[in-house]
Design a protein around this motif. Structure first.
Motif, PDB file in Angstrom:
ATOM      1  N   SER A 153       0.840  -1.203   0.000  1.00  0.00           N
ATOM      2  CA  SER A 153       0.000   0.000   0.000  1.00  0.00           C
ATOM      3  C   SER A 153       0.872   1.249   0.000  1.00  0.00           C
ATOM      4  CB  SER A 153      -0.923   0.019   1.222  1.00  0.00           C
ATOM      5  OG  SER A 153      -0.186   0.185   2.421  1.00  0.00           O
ATOM      6  N   THR A 154       0.424   2.252  -0.732  1.00  0.00           N
ATOM      7  CA  THR A 154       1.107   3.548  -0.797  1.00  0.00           C
ATOM      8  C   THR A 154       0.122   4.645  -0.423  1.00  0.00           C
ATOM      9  OG1 THR A 154       2.727   2.912  -2.485  1.00  0.00           O
ATOM     10  CG2 THR A 154       2.148   5.246  -2.352  1.00  0.00           C
ATOM     11  N   THR A 155       0.541   5.500   0.495  1.00  0.00           N
ATOM     12  CA  THR A 155      -0.229   6.688   0.850  1.00  0.00           C
ATOM     13  C   THR A 155       0.675   7.900   0.699  1.00  0.00           C
ATOM     14  OG1 THR A 155      -1.551   5.453   2.467  1.00  0.00           O
ATOM     15  CG2 THR A 155      -1.561   7.859   2.638  1.00  0.00           C
ATOM     16  N   HIS A 156       0.301   8.797  -0.176  1.00  0.00           N
ATOM     17  CA  HIS A 156       1.111   9.993  -0.407  1.00  0.00           C
ATOM     18  C   HIS A 156       0.167  11.175  -0.581  1.00  0.00           C
ATOM     19  CE1 HIS A 156       4.571  12.043  -2.888  1.00  0.00           C
ATOM     20  NE2 HIS A 156       4.067  12.826  -1.956  1.00  0.00           N
ATOM     21  N   TYR A 157       0.127  12.044   0.431  1.00  0.00           N
ATOM     22  CA  TYR A 157      -0.631  13.273   0.270  1.00  0.00           C
ATOM     23  C   TYR A 157       0.150  14.432   0.870  1.00  0.00           C
ATOM     24  CZ  TYR A 157      -2.519  12.075   4.995  1.00  0.00           C
ATOM     25  OH  TYR A 157      -2.689  11.736   6.315  1.00  0.00           O
ATOM     26  N   ALA A 218      -4.122  20.010 -14.586  1.00  0.00           N
ATOM     27  CA  ALA A 218      -3.794  18.593 -14.474  1.00  0.00           C
ATOM     28  C   ALA A 218      -4.496  17.944 -13.282  1.00  0.00           C
ATOM     29  CB  ALA A 218      -2.288  18.426 -14.330  1.00  0.00           C
ATOM     30  N   GLU A 219      -4.474  16.633 -13.229  1.00  0.00           N
ATOM     31  CA  GLU A 219      -5.037  15.913 -12.088  1.00  0.00           C
ATOM     32  C   GLU A 219      -4.269  16.271 -10.806  1.00  0.00           C
ATOM     33  OE1 GLU A 219      -1.370  14.029 -12.706  1.00  0.00           O
ATOM     34  OE2 GLU A 219      -2.885  14.471 -14.229  1.00  0.00           O
ATOM     35  N   ASP A 220      -4.985  16.321  -9.678  1.00  0.00           N
ATOM     36  CA  ASP A 220      -4.306  16.558  -8.407  1.00  0.00           C
ATOM     37  C   ASP A 220      -4.580  15.454  -7.389  1.00  0.00           C
ATOM     38  OD1 ASP A 220      -6.869  17.125  -7.542  1.00  0.00           O
ATOM     39  OD2 ASP A 220      -6.527  19.275  -7.240  1.00  0.00           O
ATOM     40  N   ILE A 221      -5.346  14.447  -7.788  1.00  0.00           N
ATOM     41  CA  ILE A 221      -5.561  13.275  -6.942  1.00  0.00           C
ATOM     42  C   ILE A 221      -5.661  12.041  -7.830  1.00  0.00           C
ATOM     43  CG2 ILE A 221      -8.072  13.639  -6.893  1.00  0.00           C
ATOM     44  CD1 ILE A 221      -7.995  12.389  -4.042  1.00  0.00           C
ATOM     45  N   VAL A 222      -5.000  10.976  -7.412  1.00  0.00           N
ATOM     46  CA  VAL A 222      -5.015   9.706  -8.145  1.00  0.00           C
ATOM     47  C   VAL A 222      -5.153   8.582  -7.130  1.00  0.00           C
ATOM     48  CG1 VAL A 222      -3.729   8.138  -9.661  1.00  0.00           C
ATOM     49  CG2 VAL A 222      -3.529  10.621  -9.968  1.00  0.00           C
ATOM     50  N   THR A 223      -6.069   7.671  -7.374  1.00  0.00           N
ATOM     51  CA  THR A 223      -6.186   6.466  -6.557  1.00  0.00           C
ATOM     52  C   THR A 223      -6.254   5.275  -7.491  1.00  0.00           C
ATOM     53  OG1 THR A 223      -8.600   6.612  -6.494  1.00  0.00           O
ATOM     54  CG2 THR A 223      -7.378   7.643  -4.683  1.00  0.00           C
ATOM     55  N   GLY A 224      -5.700   4.166  -7.046  1.00  0.00           N
ATOM     56  CA  GLY A 224      -5.705   3.014  -7.934  1.00  0.00           C
ATOM     57  C   GLY A 224      -5.395   1.707  -7.250  1.00  0.00           C
ATOM     58  N   THR A 225      -5.687   0.653  -7.963  1.00  0.00           N
ATOM     59  CA  THR A 225      -5.320  -0.705  -7.542  1.00  0.00           C
ATOM     60  C   THR A 225      -4.585  -1.370  -8.683  1.00  0.00           C
ATOM     61  OG1 THR A 225      -7.434  -1.583  -8.336  1.00  0.00           O
ATOM     62  CG2 THR A 225      -7.320  -0.921  -6.017  1.00  0.00           C
ATOM     63  N   TYR A 226      -3.721  -2.310  -8.334  1.00  0.00           N
ATOM     64  CA  TYR A 226      -2.946  -2.990  -9.362  1.00  0.00           C
ATOM     65  C   TYR A 226      -2.548  -4.366  -8.865  1.00  0.00           C
ATOM     66  CZ  TYR A 226      -0.297   0.593  -6.778  1.00  0.00           C
ATOM     67  OH  TYR A 226       0.148   1.469  -5.827  1.00  0.00           O
ATOM     68  N   HIS A 233      -0.937  -7.989  -4.731  1.00  0.00           N
ATOM     69  CA  HIS A 233      -1.866  -6.897  -4.966  1.00  0.00           C
ATOM     70  C   HIS A 233      -1.261  -5.583  -4.470  1.00  0.00           C
ATOM     71  CE1 HIS A 233      -5.928  -9.128  -5.517  1.00  0.00           C
ATOM     72  NE2 HIS A 233      -4.924  -9.887  -5.926  1.00  0.00           N
ATOM     73  N   GLY A 234      -1.737  -4.475  -5.020  1.00  0.00           N
ATOM     74  CA  GLY A 234      -1.277  -3.164  -4.588  1.00  0.00           C
ATOM     75  C   GLY A 234      -2.393  -2.147  -4.617  1.00  0.00           C
ATOM     76  N   VAL A 235      -2.292  -1.157  -3.730  1.00  0.00           N
ATOM     77  CA  VAL A 235      -3.248  -0.064  -3.709  1.00  0.00           C
ATOM     78  C   VAL A 235      -2.487   1.221  -3.417  1.00  0.00           C
ATOM     79  CG1 VAL A 235      -3.770  -0.447  -1.257  1.00  0.00           C
ATOM     80  CG2 VAL A 235      -5.379   0.834  -2.676  1.00  0.00           C
ATOM     81  N   GLY A 236      -2.855   2.306  -4.107  1.00  0.00           N
ATOM     82  CA  GLY A 236      -2.146   3.563  -3.913  1.00  0.00           C
ATOM     83  C   GLY A 236      -3.079   4.750  -3.955  1.00  0.00           C
ATOM     84  N   SER A 237      -2.754   5.765  -3.141  1.00  0.00           N
ATOM     85  CA  SER A 237      -3.502   7.025  -3.140  1.00  0.00           C
ATOM     86  C   SER A 237      -2.511   8.174  -3.117  1.00  0.00           C
ATOM     87  CB  SER A 237      -4.421   7.124  -1.916  1.00  0.00           C
ATOM     88  OG  SER A 237      -5.387   6.095  -1.924  1.00  0.00           O
ATOM     89  N   TRP A 238      -2.678   9.102  -4.046  1.00  0.00           N
ATOM     90  CA  TRP A 238      -1.827  10.293  -4.125  1.00  0.00           C
ATOM     91  C   TRP A 238      -2.742  11.515  -4.185  1.00  0.00           C
ATOM     92  CZ3 TRP A 238      -1.062   5.766  -6.684  1.00  0.00           C
ATOM     93  CH2 TRP A 238       0.192   5.137  -6.549  1.00  0.00           C
ATOM     94  N   PHE A 240      -2.549  15.884  -3.840  1.00  0.00           N
ATOM     95  CA  PHE A 240      -1.639  17.021  -3.766  1.00  0.00           C
ATOM     96  C   PHE A 240      -2.350  18.323  -3.379  1.00  0.00           C
ATOM     97  CE2 PHE A 240       0.155  13.807  -6.542  1.00  0.00           C
ATOM     98  CZ  PHE A 240       1.384  13.621  -5.926  1.00  0.00           C
ATOM     99  N   SER A 241      -3.454  18.168  -2.613  1.00  0.00           N
ATOM    100  CA  SER A 241      -4.145  19.346  -2.079  1.00  0.00           C
ATOM    101  C   SER A 241      -4.738  19.031  -0.707  1.00  0.00           C
ATOM    102  CB  SER A 241      -5.249  19.804  -3.042  1.00  0.00           C
ATOM    103  OG  SER A 241      -6.225  18.782  -3.210  1.00  0.00           O
ATOM    104  N   ALA A 242      -3.981  18.328   0.116  1.00  0.00           N
ATOM    105  CA  ALA A 242      -4.441  17.916   1.440  1.00  0.00           C
ATOM    106  C   ALA A 242      -3.957  18.891   2.516  1.00  0.00           C
ATOM    107  CB  ALA A 242      -3.964  16.498   1.735  1.00  0.00           C
ATOM    108  N   TYR A 243      -4.242  18.571   3.775  1.00  0.00           N
ATOM    109  CA  TYR A 243      -3.953  19.525   4.850  1.00  0.00           C
ATOM    110  C   TYR A 243      -2.579  19.332   5.485  1.00  0.00           C
ATOM    111  CZ  TYR A 243      -4.494  16.141   8.669  1.00  0.00           C
ATOM    112  OH  TYR A 243      -4.318  15.085   9.527  1.00  0.00           O
ATOM    113  N   GLU A 244      -1.904  18.218   5.208  1.00  0.00           N
ATOM    114  CA  GLU A 244      -0.575  17.965   5.752  1.00  0.00           C
ATOM    115  C   GLU A 244       0.209  17.089   4.779  1.00  0.00           C
ATOM    116  OE1 GLU A 244      -0.418  15.658   9.320  1.00  0.00           O
ATOM    117  OE2 GLU A 244      -1.813  14.142   8.591  1.00  0.00           O
ATOM    118  N   ASP A 245       1.449  16.813   5.119  1.00  0.00           N
ATOM    119  CA  ASP A 245       2.319  16.010   4.258  1.00  0.00           C
ATOM    120  C   ASP A 245       2.531  14.637   4.873  1.00  0.00           C
ATOM    121  OD1 ASP A 245       2.511  18.317   2.770  1.00  0.00           O
ATOM    122  OD2 ASP A 245       4.480  18.883   3.535  1.00  0.00           O
ATOM    123  N   VAL A 246       2.141  13.600   4.159  1.00  0.00           N
ATOM    124  CA  VAL A 246       2.332  12.213   4.585  1.00  0.00           C
ATOM    125  C   VAL A 246       2.780  11.404   3.384  1.00  0.00           C
ATOM    126  CG1 VAL A 246       1.192  10.108   5.407  1.00  0.00           C
ATOM    127  CG2 VAL A 246       0.637  12.308   6.444  1.00  0.00           C
TER     128      VAL A 246
END
Length: 329
Positions: A153-157, A218-226, A233-238, A240-246
């Motif tokens: 799993s990937t979480t990036h905001y 351009a897109e500023d949020i992307v979520t996906g599974t692969y 299996h994989g899941v990711g969320s990116w 780029f307009s959230a309230y903090e950096d994680v």
């Protein structure tokens, strides 16, 4: 090529070349940066003087055809990667191109075909593949420290930076015609590529992409599974307009998990029923240097140890294309 030495020509003298990459060509063994190019000649001349590079140009063709240049590093936005790669290949010169490899997967394939036809190698600047931190993670996986890998799993905001809110003069990284997309293409590509390095190729992808904040086109949020070829299996969320950096990745196995950051200095954590171990890695001043050293070894001694090639770089672009396919369609 000079005996035992690779003489590099660099197209583009932007911020990434000041510390991250440019000096590494001088510091790597058997390597030398001999020419630089920027469309504004005065800026190319200034860079050359500050970095002790003897030749500078305001024309890419002149640099590519300079007989003292053995190999070409392309450090421009992705919109020009394909054209410069094809020109360098036709001149018989190996190519090291910045990430993301091109605007889209189709362009990546054109670059691969051109280099194959010219019988020159093509490398992509996913430099994390050669850094000790990520090599350590790969060793942990290969030594079965977390058992059979189940999913990742990937979480990036992060908060929206002030420069991306400037509608009159936005940075090129959020202009799709120059970069391929938004910040996901600039940053998310590093994580997706390192997952390819650690877990192997991805074979199936589904995703959603949107622009929620409206700061740019351009897109500023992307979520996906692969799903990887291995069955992982994989899941990711990116976002780029959230309230903090994680920014966090977790690889979950049948007997433990590995936690790590793609970008941050956080230690690599291995968690099992026996407790938690951790490994810390000092930051590199010139982050490209370990990969450049491997490329130079390939070119001067015939080693085949460079982990980031046109084929691997294209796979990452293919995944990104799939994840953002819904945006604007």
């Amino acid at each position: 090529m000079a005996p035992g030495k690779v003489r590099w020509g660099m197209i583009g003298c932007g911020d990434v070349t000041e510390v991250k990459s440019g000096p590494a060509f001088q510091k790597a063994a058997n390597s030398e940066l001999v020419a630089v190019m920027r469309r504004t000649g005065k800026l190319a001349e200034d860079y050359a003087k500050r970095h002790n590079v003897r030749n500078w140009y305001d024309n890419a063709d002149a640099l590519i055809n300079d007989p003292e240049v053995d190999a070409v590093y392309i450090a421009t936005p992705p919109s020009s990667h394909k054209d410069y790669t094809i020109k360098a290949a036709k001149a018989g010169k190996p190519v090291y191109v910045e990430k993301p490899m091109a605007l889209n997967f189709a362009e990546c394939n054109e670059m691969i075909a051109a280099c194959k036809a010219a019988n020159v190698p093509l490398y992509v600047a996913y430099y994390r593949r050669a850094q000790p931190k990520f090599i350590k993670i790969k060793e942990l996986l290969e030594s079965n420290k977390i058992g059979d890998v189940r999913f990742v799993s990937t979480t990036h905001y992060q908060k929206a930076a002030e420069d991306v809110k400037n509608k009159h003069n936005p940075p090129w990284r959020i202009k799709p015609e120059l970069s391929g997309g938004g910040l996901f293409f600039d940053l998310g590509c590093h994580t997706l590529d390192i997952l390819d390095f650690l877990l192997g190729p991805i074979k199936d992808v589904q995703g959603f992409a949107s622009n929620q904040a409206g700061y740019y086109r351009a897109e500023d949020i992307v979520t996906g599974t692969y799903q990887f070829e291995s069955g992982i299996h994989g899941v990711g969320s990116w976002c780029f307009s959230a309230y903090e950096d994680v920014e966090l990745n977790e690889i979950i196995g049948s007997t433990g998990k590995i936690t790590f950051s793609t970008f941050g200095p956080d230690p690599v954590l291995l968690t099992t029923v026996y407790g938690t171990e951790q490994w810390s890695f000092p930051p590199f001043q010139h982050v490209h240097q370990p990969l450049i050293e491997r490329i130079v070894a390939d070119l001067t001694r015939g080693f085949s140890q460079t982990p980031s090639t046109g084929l691997t770089g294209a796979r990452t672009t293919w995944v990104m294309d799939k994840l953002v396919k819904s945006f604007g369609s």
